[in-house]
Design a protein around this motif. Structure first.
Motif, PDB file in Angstrom:
ATOM      1  N   LEU A 102       0.832  -1.205   0.000  1.00 31.13           N
ATOM      2  CA  LEU A 102       0.000   0.000   0.000  1.00 31.13           C
ATOM      3  C   LEU A 102       0.866   1.254   0.000  1.00 31.13           C
ATOM      4  O   LEU A 102       0.562   2.229  -0.704  1.00 31.13           O
ATOM      5  CB  LEU A 102      -0.925   0.008   1.217  1.00 31.13           C
ATOM      6  N   PHE A 103       1.933   1.243   0.775  1.00 29.88           N
ATOM      7  CA  PHE A 103       2.835   2.390   0.841  1.00 29.88           C
ATOM      8  C   PHE A 103       3.495   2.642  -0.518  1.00 29.88           C
ATOM      9  O   PHE A 103       3.550   3.779  -0.994  1.00 29.88           O
ATOM     10  CB  PHE A 103       3.896   2.161   1.917  1.00 29.88           C
ATOM     11  N   VAL A 104       3.977   1.588  -1.156  1.00 27.20           N
ATOM     12  CA  VAL A 104       4.644   1.735  -2.454  1.00 27.20           C
ATOM     13  C   VAL A 104       3.657   2.192  -3.525  1.00 27.20           C
ATOM     14  O   VAL A 104       3.984   3.058  -4.348  1.00 27.20           O
ATOM     15  CB  VAL A 104       5.337   0.408  -2.850  1.00 27.20           C
ATOM     16  N   VAL A 105       2.459   1.647  -3.523  1.00 24.28           N
ATOM     17  CA  VAL A 105       1.452   2.070  -4.499  1.00 24.28           C
ATOM     18  C   VAL A 105       1.079   3.535  -4.287  1.00 24.28           C
ATOM     19  O   VAL A 105       0.971   4.303  -5.255  1.00 24.28           O
ATOM     20  CB  VAL A 105       0.201   1.162  -4.425  1.00 24.28           C
ATOM     21  N   GLY A 106       0.884   3.943  -3.053  1.00 25.74           N
ATOM     22  CA  GLY A 106       0.517   5.335  -2.776  1.00 25.74           C
ATOM     23  C   GLY A 106       1.592   6.321  -3.161  1.00 25.74           C
ATOM     24  O   GLY A 106       1.337   7.309  -3.859  1.00 25.74           O
ATOM     25  N   THR A 107       2.830   6.076  -2.722  1.00 27.99           N
ATOM     26  CA  THR A 107       3.910   7.019  -3.043  1.00 27.99           C
ATOM     27  C   THR A 107       4.294   6.955  -4.512  1.00 27.99           C
ATOM     28  O   THR A 107       4.539   7.984  -5.137  1.00 27.99           O
ATOM     29  CB  THR A 107       5.147   6.734  -2.169  1.00 27.99           C
ATOM     30  N   SER A 119       2.430   6.057  -7.106  1.00 25.77           N
ATOM     31  CA  SER A 119       1.381   6.657  -7.939  1.00 25.77           C
ATOM     32  C   SER A 119       1.411   8.169  -7.859  1.00 25.77           C
ATOM     33  O   SER A 119       1.206   8.858  -8.867  1.00 25.77           O
ATOM     34  CB  SER A 119       0.010   6.149  -7.507  1.00 25.77           C
ATOM     35  N   GLU A 120       1.669   8.693  -6.667  1.00 25.28           N
ATOM     36  CA  GLU A 120       1.725  10.148  -6.541  1.00 25.28           C
ATOM     37  C   GLU A 120       2.918  10.721  -7.291  1.00 25.28           C
ATOM     38  O   GLU A 120       2.791  11.725  -7.998  1.00 25.28           O
ATOM     39  CB  GLU A 120       1.785  10.546  -5.071  1.00 25.28           C
ATOM     40  N   LEU A 121       4.067  10.078  -7.168  1.00 29.34           N
ATOM     41  CA  LEU A 121       5.248  10.573  -7.868  1.00 29.34           C
ATOM     42  C   LEU A 121       5.110  10.448  -9.385  1.00 29.34           C
ATOM     43  O   LEU A 121       5.420  11.392 -10.124  1.00 29.34           O
ATOM     44  CB  LEU A 121       6.486   9.811  -7.404  1.00 29.34           C
ATOM     45  N   ILE A 122       4.642   9.307  -9.860  1.00 30.04           N
ATOM     46  CA  ILE A 122       4.479   9.107 -11.304  1.00 30.04           C
ATOM     47  C   ILE A 122       3.362   9.990 -11.848  1.00 30.04           C
ATOM     48  O   ILE A 122       3.479  10.556 -12.938  1.00 30.04           O
ATOM     49  CB  ILE A 122       4.224   7.621 -11.612  1.00 30.04           C
ATOM     50  N   GLU A 146      -7.486  12.600  -6.095  1.00 29.35           N
ATOM     51  CA  GLU A 146      -6.403  11.651  -6.306  1.00 29.35           C
ATOM     52  C   GLU A 146      -5.264  11.893  -5.323  1.00 29.35           C
ATOM     53  O   GLU A 146      -4.658  10.941  -4.822  1.00 29.35           O
ATOM     54  CB  GLU A 146      -5.886  11.746  -7.738  1.00 29.35           C
ATOM     55  N   ASN A 147      -4.955  13.150  -5.050  1.00 31.30           N
ATOM     56  CA  ASN A 147      -3.943  13.455  -4.036  1.00 31.30           C
ATOM     57  C   ASN A 147      -4.348  12.895  -2.679  1.00 31.30           C
ATOM     58  O   ASN A 147      -3.528  12.338  -1.956  1.00 31.30           O
ATOM     59  CB  ASN A 147      -3.718  14.965  -3.937  1.00 31.30           C
ATOM     60  N   ALA A 191      -3.737   8.932   1.516  1.00 29.49           N
ATOM     61  CA  ALA A 191      -4.367   7.983   2.438  1.00 29.49           C
ATOM     62  C   ALA A 191      -3.760   6.585   2.282  1.00 29.49           C
ATOM     63  O   ALA A 191      -3.524   5.896   3.282  1.00 29.49           O
ATOM     64  CB  ALA A 191      -5.873   7.930   2.198  1.00 29.49           C
ATOM     65  N   LEU A 192      -3.495   6.159   1.051  1.00 27.73           N
ATOM     66  CA  LEU A 192      -2.833   4.865   0.836  1.00 27.73           C
ATOM     67  C   LEU A 192      -1.462   4.840   1.493  1.00 27.73           C
ATOM     68  O   LEU A 192      -1.072   3.836   2.095  1.00 27.73           O
ATOM     69  CB  LEU A 192      -2.685   4.578  -0.657  1.00 27.73           C
ATOM     70  N   THR A 193      -0.732   5.934   1.386  1.00 28.27           N
ATOM     71  CA  THR A 193       0.597   6.009   1.982  1.00 28.27           C
ATOM     72  C   THR A 193       0.529   5.907   3.496  1.00 28.27           C
ATOM     73  O   THR A 193       1.263   5.132   4.120  1.00 28.27           O
ATOM     74  CB  THR A 193       1.281   7.325   1.567  1.00 28.27           C
TER      75      THR A 193
END
Length: 75
Positions: free
Chosen positions: A23-28, A30-33, A45-46, A51-53
């Motif tokens: 969840l942490f990797v998907v959240g961070t 996705s935000e960076l990409i 989306e932000n 929240a995922l992070t």
């Protein structure tokens, strides 16, 4: 140690940690990409990625303590 309840706490601790890490990797990620590819993202989306992070960090940090230390001691 004897297992009276049949629960495998080590597997639960590992699964919880890797779920939180995912969840942490998907959240961070996705935000960076998302910001790199599209510039500005919509606010929902932000909020979703943030929240995922946070949830991923909380699950990944708390799961080894709960299922690896606390739950076996209370049995």
């Amino acid at each position: 140690m004897a297992h009276y309840s049949g629960r495998d706490y080590s597997a639960l601790a590992k699964t919880g940690f890797f779920l939180g890490l995912a969840l942490f990797v998907v959240g961070t990620g996705s935000e960076l990409i998302g910001h790199a590819m599209f510039g500005s993202l919509p606010q929902w989306e932000n909020t979703l990625f943030f929240a995922l992070t946070i949830i991923g960090f909380a699950i990944g940090f708390a799961s080894p303590f709960v299922f690896g230390i606390i739950m076996p001691l209370t049995e």
